[in-house]
Design an enzyme around this catalytic site. Structure first.
Site, PDB file in Angstrom:
ATOM      1  N   ASP A 464      14.127   7.649  17.099  1.00  0.00           N
ATOM      2  CA  ASP A 464      13.023   7.921  18.008  1.00  0.00           C
ATOM      3  C   ASP A 464      12.216   6.627  18.128  1.00  0.00           C
ATOM      4  OD1 ASP A 464      11.136   9.469  19.545  1.00  0.00           O
ATOM      5  OD2 ASP A 464       9.836   9.371  17.795  1.00  0.00           O
ATOM      6  N   ASP A 655       9.965  10.941  13.760  1.00  0.00           N
ATOM      7  CA  ASP A 655       8.630  10.923  13.175  1.00  0.00           C
ATOM      8  C   ASP A 655       7.715  11.998  13.751  1.00  0.00           C
ATOM      9  OD1 ASP A 655       6.431   9.591  11.656  1.00  0.00           O
ATOM     10  OD2 ASP A 655       5.659   9.206  13.652  1.00  0.00           O
ATOM     11  N   ASP A 659      10.307  15.977  17.375  1.00  0.00           N
ATOM     12  CA  ASP A 659      11.595  15.627  16.789  1.00  0.00           C
ATOM     13  C   ASP A 659      12.184  16.768  15.975  1.00  0.00           C
ATOM     14  OD1 ASP A 659      11.507  13.042  17.811  1.00  0.00           O
ATOM     15  OD2 ASP A 659      10.339  12.304  16.124  1.00  0.00           O
TER      16      ASP A 659
END
Length: 762
Positions: A464, A655, A659
């Protein structure tokens, strides 16, 4: 149905024993338990199990506890000798668990109890005494057996030979009655529970060897009087206990990081009273809002904020940050960190289960009872394998009986002893626990041991962007300013307006300006455009009306070159004044971490919900070739599933809150240090330090762990393939079989310990 099974299935268990009744009080069991998230009335507790020696023990304990009313699930890790129970507070009680363990021959203490170490230390000392007795008696018996090996037939008179045998018999008695007592107790317990544990063939071999030798001693002229095995028996027991002692120490060392981390908080701390004086109280009695004094060399017992004092604090075991951190008034400190240099006065913010330390312990405890797939397979085949051992021993004895009954007994004993699946059962859990301990010292928490197996086969790593590859703050630079305006002045003017807005871009500009120079009044925020207000730097200066926001809102000139992902403009009554370029900055170790992953032969990708142009630019700076932007949480999930349909083994490093779904879908999921609770709940690993380089370290260590597990399994298979035929044909005496069995388990644990030592090279 035997009595133990009837007790376990009973809906109304007997009254708890007096020594366990205190644990049924909520205030007591809450000390070693925590509520299960999203499950009303459910708790999870951890027990340290006493008396576990093999894979069959794990299955026995699991069946004993899982059969209790109110216990929803049980996980037992034989290598760590711990059990995790998920239970309903209104339907069962801790004393019932300990009664059930006692009924099937085991002991248990709460894993969170500070007295848990006492019975283990006592058991270790008793084991040492058993080993010393076996060693002393072995040397004496070998001395009495030596003449039979070095003299010719007829050189020793029958009376002298009988005397030597009787002396050996007397010296073997302490070995059988004292040193072998745990082996017999374990075997008897397994038989009572209708299971065949690893101590059953060993105990049976010892009894057969001692019984046949005793008959030969009592009746030298009988059919079995030609040979005794007192020397082989005592030597075997000595080798066996030696191997178990060394194995115990190695296993304690490999899992030491887990134990140190989970038992790090102090027993007591100095708390300031109402009169300003300090008294030492139990750490568990602390409450939020109280003030404590943490002396140099002590461990901080709660999350808090420093009120006075300057010191260096070591957070290595919690975050992987090896450099001591400076803490002074206003700094935050976390439970479990070590105060190094001077006393600190700390106001307590969070205690107990609410601390950052408690969340780490919860992850580690769950990992310590997890069973990798190969370990589960080894547990399932252990009992059938041992039944095969008993059958093979009986067949070997029957084959030799017609030729030489005395030799038939020796062959049967050797087969019983040499074919112990201890090495097979330890092959995987010993390695994975050692690896988990090594990673814990580097600030990487393993939530599921099974994930270490999956981690070794990863070929694609997906990152990410925001908060993972990039820092959690924006970088502000001056793009352009109107002629006659100083850049520093433009930043200060913009910050005066920005301090009145909660927008992330405004926060970044306010932080970049530092201390306030101008004061803004009559500030209003125009949704989607920016803020405007009146600026004055003193009573004698004329106020200025300023705007801060988009190019259209501030009347920015057309054709300005975009050097950053985001631009914020400033304007006054005379028109456009300045442009600020805001951009996300890569973490300092991003480029090196991506290069390390690619050096391992991994495909690295970037997946983000931000604009594609911005994502591509950051990917290029990080050295990532495949980057995908403008992906919603659902789009990220679809992308992950598409990779898996191509046969990819994917690790997701994330994070943020969005997610969670993709972390759950990935083959391996990693949550970075400041990840939100949902992301950590879905992740297999948590990198507390936030170092991106830890991801490459994790994957490399997982590959090393897989190699060690394969070496352990190969050795266990090779050992049995060589030694079993030798024992069956009579080429392996009982003492050599005992040495081989002890050496096989010891070699597996020693090989696994290399993973703990390799942590310093990660």
């Amino acid at each position: 149905m035997h009595s133990a099974t009837y007790f376990l299935r009973s809906e109304a268990p007997a009254a708890p024993a007096a020594r366990w009744a205190a644990l049924d009080e909520p205030g007591e069991w809450e000390e070693f338990s925590r509520p299960v998230a999203d499950r009303e009335g459910c708790w999870e507790s951890y027990l340290a199990i006493e008396g576990m020696r093999c894979a069959a023990c794990s299955l026995t304990v699991e069946h004993a506890l899982a059969g209790l009313v109110g216990v929803e699930s049980v996980q037992v890790n034989g290598a760590a000798a711990t059990a995790r129970l998920v239970w309903q507070a209104g339907r069962t009680r801790p004393s019932a668990w300990l009664e059930a363990l006692q009924a099937c021959g085991y002991g248990g203490v709460p894993a969170g109890d500070m007295l848990a170490a006492a019975p283990r230390v006592q058991a270790q000392r008793l084991m040492l005494w058993r080993w010393l007795v076996a060693g002393f008696c072995m040397m004496q018996v070998m001395m009495y057996a030596l003449p039979a090996y070095v003299t010719a037939p007829g050189d020793i008179s029958p009376d002298a030979q009988s005397l030597l045998r009787w002396a050996s018999w007397v010296l073997t008695l302490p070995v059988v009655l004292f040193s072998c007592r745990p082996l017999f107790a374990s075997a008897l317990r397994d038989l009572r529970n209708r299971r065949v544990g690893m101590d059953v063939p060993v105990a049976l071999g010892i009894l057969i060897a001692f019984g046949a030798s005793s008959v030969a001693t009592f009746d030298p002229a009988g059919p079995w009087g030609a040979e005794v095995w007192f020397d082989s028996l005592t030597m075997f027991v000595f080798f066996l206990l030696s191997g178990r002692l060394l194995e115990q120490r190695l296993r304690d060392r490999t899992a030491g990081s887990l134990e140190v981390l989970m038992r790090r908080l102090p027993d007591s701390v100095e708390r300031r009273g109402a009169d300003g004086t300090f008294e030492r109280v139990a750490a568990r009695r602390l409450a939020a809002g109280e003030t404590i004094r943490v002396l140099a060399g002590e461990v901080i017992p709660a999350d808090g904020i420093v009120m006075a004092g300057i010191s260096q604090v070591d957070e290595a075991l919690l975050t992987g940050e090896s450099t001591p951190l400076r803490r002074r008034r206003g700094s935050k400190v976390i439970a479990g960190s070590h105060n190094l240099s001077s006393a600190l006065l700390v106001r307590v913010l969070r205690t107990g289960a609410e601390t950052h330390y408690a969340s780490i312990v919860a992850l580690m405890e769950r990992a310590s009872v997890d069973k990798p797939r190969l370990a589960q397979i080894a547990d399932r085949i252990a009992s059938p394998f041992l039944l095969g051992v008993l059958l093979a021993s009986a067949c070997a004895a029957a084959w030799w009986w017609s030729t030489d009954p005395s030799r038939a007994i020796g062959v049967a004993v050797a087969v019983l002893i040499v074919t112990c699946p201890c090495a097979l059962s330890l092959a995987t859990p010993a390695a994975t626990l050692a690896a988990a301990g090594a990673l814990a010292r580097r600030g990487v928490l393993v939530r599921r041991l099974q994930a270490l197996e999956a981690c070794a086969s990863i070929d694609t790593v997906v990152f990410d962007k925001t908060g993972t590859l990039t820092e959690d703050r924006m970088h502000v630079t001056i793009g352009e300013v109107r002629e006659g305006t100083y850049p520093v002045q433009a930043v200060a003017l913009a910050a005066a307006l920005a301090r009145h807005s909660l927008h992330p871009l405004s926060r970044a500009i306010a932080n970049a300006a530092g201390a306030a120079t101008w004061v803004a009044t009559q500030v209003t925020e125009v949704p989607g455009q920016g803020v405007k207000g009146t600026i004055s730097d003193g009573p004698d200066s004329a106020p200025r009306v300023l705007r801060l926001g988009s190019a259209a809102f501030c009347g920015a000139p057309m054709g300005q070159k975009a050097n950053a992902a985001t631009q914020v403009h400033l304007a006054d009554g005379q028109g456009w004044l300045a442009r600020f370029d805001l951009d996300e900055g890569l973490r300092p170790d991003t480029v090196a971490a991506v290069a390390a992953l690619r050096s391992l032969g991994l495909d690295v990708q970037l997946l983000s919900g931000d604009q594609s142009a911005q994502v591509q630019r950051l990917a290029l700076a990080a050295g990532i070739e495949s980057a995908y932007g403008e992906r919603t949480p659902e789009g990220k999930l679809v992308h992950m599933q598409a990779l898996q349909l191509q046969g990819r083994r994917v690790a997701m490093v994330g994070d943020g809150m969005n997610d969670g779904p993709v972390l759950a879908c990935a083959d391996v999921s990693v949550a970075m240090g400041q990840a939100v609770p949902l992301a950590q709940a879905k992740a297999d690993f948590a990198v507390l330090s936030g170092r991106l380089s830890a991801v490459a370290d994790l994957l490399q260590h997982a590959r090393r762990t897989r190699l060690v597990v394969r070496q352990n399994l190969a050795w266990a298979a090779l050992y049995n393939a060589i030694c079993v035929p030798l024992a069956v044909v009579g080429f392996m005496p009982a003492w050599l079989a005992g040495l081989g069995m002890a050496a096989s388990s010891l070699l597996v644990v020693a090989n696994s310990a290399r993973l703990a030592r390799s942590a310093s090279r990660i």
